[in-house]
Every structure is written in structure tokens, then in C-alpha cells.
Design a protein around this motif. Structure first.
Motif: not given
Length: 435
Positions: A422-434
């Protein structure tokens, strides 16, 4: 001409098309995969590889592949070869992650949870949006991608979110501590990914973190909030019907920002750990077993500790603690003795201003690892566990702006843990696939 599709990497499946053929009657097709030399024109048949698809293996690394398609009908046979693939690459190392993909959230997401909220067998995301007074639900497609957010109102300033079945109907429910309202908002789930209007329950002042567990051994889920303004944890015992009893407060150190549940002394009763930002400590409160707790015992951490997580990092059978230190730029690991006490901290470098930690076996070696969201570095750090309670140096991956929370789970059903930030400053959620 036949064609080959798929990533040219060992461990990946390549697929062949037959190409365009004419003839009556319609031909049937046979396939033969070949490995080619990088120094000469020769290619050799791969024994037994006669299907339309082929799983590239380690022996293929550094070599291109091609497929020969033979078309046969009553008039005879003809063959054609595809172009060569690029050289087959070695697979990524276990525990590494692909570049982030971002999805919009509400304003200032402070927390993220992963659960199957619509009961379709696919993981979904729930975000607590501090400045929007909402929870955002992003339903998962099962392949690591997510649909657009749907928002649900909370009270003022949700700082965290947990998922549990609070009314025993088999449907996931949500709970969020609301910093500006001195309470917890509970939203009961309908089982289809939607949620009823919230019900609010008071806590001590400025709750910042929330954990869920059966604190009084009655098989009903309870809540515990870390109340920054109350220098305490507030325990709300669940009634089993989605409602909660009035809170009971227990003293912690100064300004607790994180809380976790575990059985630290092996007596089968739930205990609590709270990270105290101003005290520079973690408070351990041993459970009596009826939902009440003994007075705290404090253990030093680094400077301005916040997030806290529980795991058995040394395989000793006793829970250990990992505590993030926001101004020390470290994670403190405190190994559990097994009697409710903990050894002195050992610190490991994180990125700048770490805010959240997730515990999982990220490289599938049977040893627990750490993933840390670094608010000041726009990154997530991965620290591989050695299995003895120590950790390797961090490896960093880019996130959105001001990452503040991280979770680790398998989002695309490939058996490999993925990361959600969860990115507070980006107003977004990042998904990083393993990988």
C-alpha cells in the motif's frame, strides 16, 4: 510457417502452432521439438518431445529452440520448421520479484489485507484509506491482476484493516481501527465481495493498529487495537454474532503503533506484543486465557518502532518477534525463549523509514523471510532468513510513492509468494509477482 509463443526461459512452457496448411482431406499434425547450436547450423531432436507444447529445461539454457511440424493426409506428408526462439534464459532466482504493477486506491492507503472476500477461490485485496475514510476492495482475477476498487465507508481515519469471520456465517468480514474516531469500524461481509454498513465500537484514543485472534478460547474471533493516544491496547471480545463487547484496556509503553497476537510461552493461550514508538520498546502481555492479560514486560528495540510481526525464525518452536524501527532504518529481531521472554534484539538494515513487515517463506527454502515496506525509500526490502534466526542483507524492489504497508501471499496460484504494498503517497497498491 509454424510459430512458437511463450517466454524463452527455463521452467516456462512454450507452445507451437501448426502454421497454415492447405489440402484435402484436412491434414493431421505431428510436432518435434529441437535444440539448436549457438555456434553452428545444427539442431537435434529432443527425445519424446512431440507435443504441441514444451517445458523448457535447464539443459536448454543458452540454446535456441525450434519446432518441426509434419502435416499428413491421404496424399502424403510435408514438413515445415519454425524460426528459432531466442536463447533460453536461466530462470529467475527464487525469492525475486517482477517489477510492480500499480492499481488505484482511495486517498492515503495506510494498510492492506489479502483474503478471498467473495469466496471464489481467488485472493482479493482490501485497503484502508486514511484520508478518504473508506476501505477499498479490489477483487482478484486469480492471475495476479485485480479489478477496479469498490469503496465502503468507515469512521474517521482508518489506519489498518483485518479480515475474519466475526459472525460465524462462513463469510469474511472486515474491521478497521479509526484513528480520528477512537473506535473500530466493523463491516460484515455478504459473501459476494460486498459489505454491509459499518458498526462502530469504541477503543482508547487514536487506535493505529489492529490484530485479530481468539483471545479467550471461546472459538469466537476477538479484536485488539494498539491505541497510540491511550498508551494501551484495547481488547474487544467477540460475541460470535458480529458484535463486540465493551473494550478492556491494558497498559503498554508510550505511543504503541503496532500489535500482534501469538502464544509466546507455549501454554495454548493468546498473548500480545505491542511496538511502542516513543518508548523504543516492544511490550509483551501474557494472556490468562479468558481474554484478560498480565502486566506488560518491555524489551528494547531500535528507534521509533512501529510495525511488529510474529514468526519462528530459528526453527526452535517458539515464536520470535520482528519489529520495525522507523528512524533507525532497521528491523529488530527478538528471538523467543519459549517461556514468554525474549532475547536481546539483533538489528538488520532496512530501507529508509520502514513502516510495515510481512513474514513468509519467500524463496521456498523452508525458512521464514521478511518483507519490509520502506516509506522513505519507495521500496520494499526482502531479507532472506538463514533458518537460525539471522537474516541476509536486504534486496530492494521499487514500489509506488511512500509505501506504508506490505503483505505476502500467492496471488496467481503458482505456488510462489507475491508481494502487495500500500502506497500512502501514491494513492495506489503495488503488486509484485514472485519468481
Amino acid at each position: 510457417m509454424p510459430t512458437i509463443t511463450g517466454g524463452p526461459t527455463a521452467g516456462q512452457t512454450l507452445s507451437a502452432s501448426s502454421g497454415d496448411w492447405t489440402g484435402t482431406p484436412t491434414p493431421t499434425y505431428a510436432y518435434q521439438w529441437q535444440r539448436c547450436s549457438i555456434t553452428g547450423p545444427g539442431c537435434i531432436d529432443l527425445a519424446g518431445q512431440t507435443a504441441a507444447s514444451y517445458l523448457a529445461v535447464a539443459a536448454d539454457v543458452g540454446c535456441p529452440l525450434l519446432v518441426v511440424v509434419t502435416a499428413t493426409n491421404a496424399l502424403g506428408s510435408a514438413f515445415a520448421a519454425s524460426l528459432r526462439t531466442a536463447m533460453i534464459a536461466a530462470p529467475p532466482a527464487p525469492g525475486t520479484f517482477a517489477a510492480k504493477i500499480d492499481y488505484p486506491s482511495g486517498t492515503s492507503p495506510f494498510a492492506v489485507a489479502v483474503a478471498d472476500v467473495n469466496l471464489d477461490g481467488k485472493p482479493d485485496l482490501v485497503l484502508a484509506n486514511y484520508n478518504a475514510d473508506t476501505l477499498s476492495v479490489l477483487l482478484g482475477n486469480g492471475d495476479g491482476t485485480f479489478g477496479a476498487k469498490i469503496d465502503y465507508a468507515t469512521s474517521v481515519g482508518p489506519e489498518a484493516v483485518v479480515v475474519g469471520d466475526f459472525n460465524g456465517d462462513g463469510k469474511p468480514d472486515l474491521a478497521a481501527p479509526c484513528y480520528g474516531a477512537a473506535g473500530v469500524s466493523v463491516l460484515l461481509g455478504n459473501g459476494d465481495g460486498t459489505f454491509a454498513l459499518r458498526a462502530d465500537y469504541p477503543t482508547a484514543l487514536k487506535p493505529q493498529a489492529l490484530a485479530v485472534g481468539d483471545l479467550n478460547a471461546d472459538t469466537k474471533l476477538d479484536l485488539v487495537a494498539a491505541s497510540y493516544g491511550g498508551n494501551s491496547v484495547s481488547v474487544l471480545l467477540g460475541n460470535g454474532d458480529g458484535t463486540f463487547a465493551a473494550r478492556a484496556d491494558y497498559a503498554t509503553g508510550s505511543r504503541p503503533e503496532g500489535v500482534a497476537v501469538g502464544d509466546f510461552n507455549g501454554d495454548g493461550k493468546a498473548d500480545l506484543a505491542a511496538a511502542n514508538a516513543v518508548s523504543g520498546s516492544v511490550s509483551v502481555l501474557l494472556g490468562v486465557g479468558d481474554g484478560t492479560f498480565a502486566a506488560k514486560t518491555d524489551y528494547p528495540t531500535g528507534s521509533l518502532p512501529g510495525g511488529v510481526a510474529v514468526g519462528d525464525f530459528n526453527g526452535g518452536g517458539a515464536p520470535d518477534l520482528a519489529v520495525l524501527n522507523s528512524t533507525s532504518d532497521t528491523v529488530s529481531v527478538l528471538l523467543g525463549v519459549g517461556d514468554g521472554t525474549f532475547a536481546a534484539k539483533v538489528d538488520y538494515a532496512s530501507g529508509a523509514s520502514p513502516k510495515s513487515v510481512a513474514v513468509a517463506d519467500l524463496n521456498l527454502d523452508g525458512k521464514l523471510d521478511l518483507a519490509v515496506a520502506n516509506f522513505g525509500a519507495n521500496s520494499v526490502s526482502v531479507l532472506f532468513g538463514n533458518g537460525d534466526g539471522t537474516f541476509a542483507a536486504k534486496i530492494d524492489y521499487g514500489t509506488g510513492g511512500s509505501p506504508i504497508a506490505v503483505a505476502a501471499t500467492d496471488l496467481n496460484a503458482d505456488g510462489r509468494p507475491d508481494l502487495v504494498v500500500a502506497n500512502d503517497g501514491g494513492n495506489s497498491v503495488s503488486v509484485l509477482i514472485g519468481n
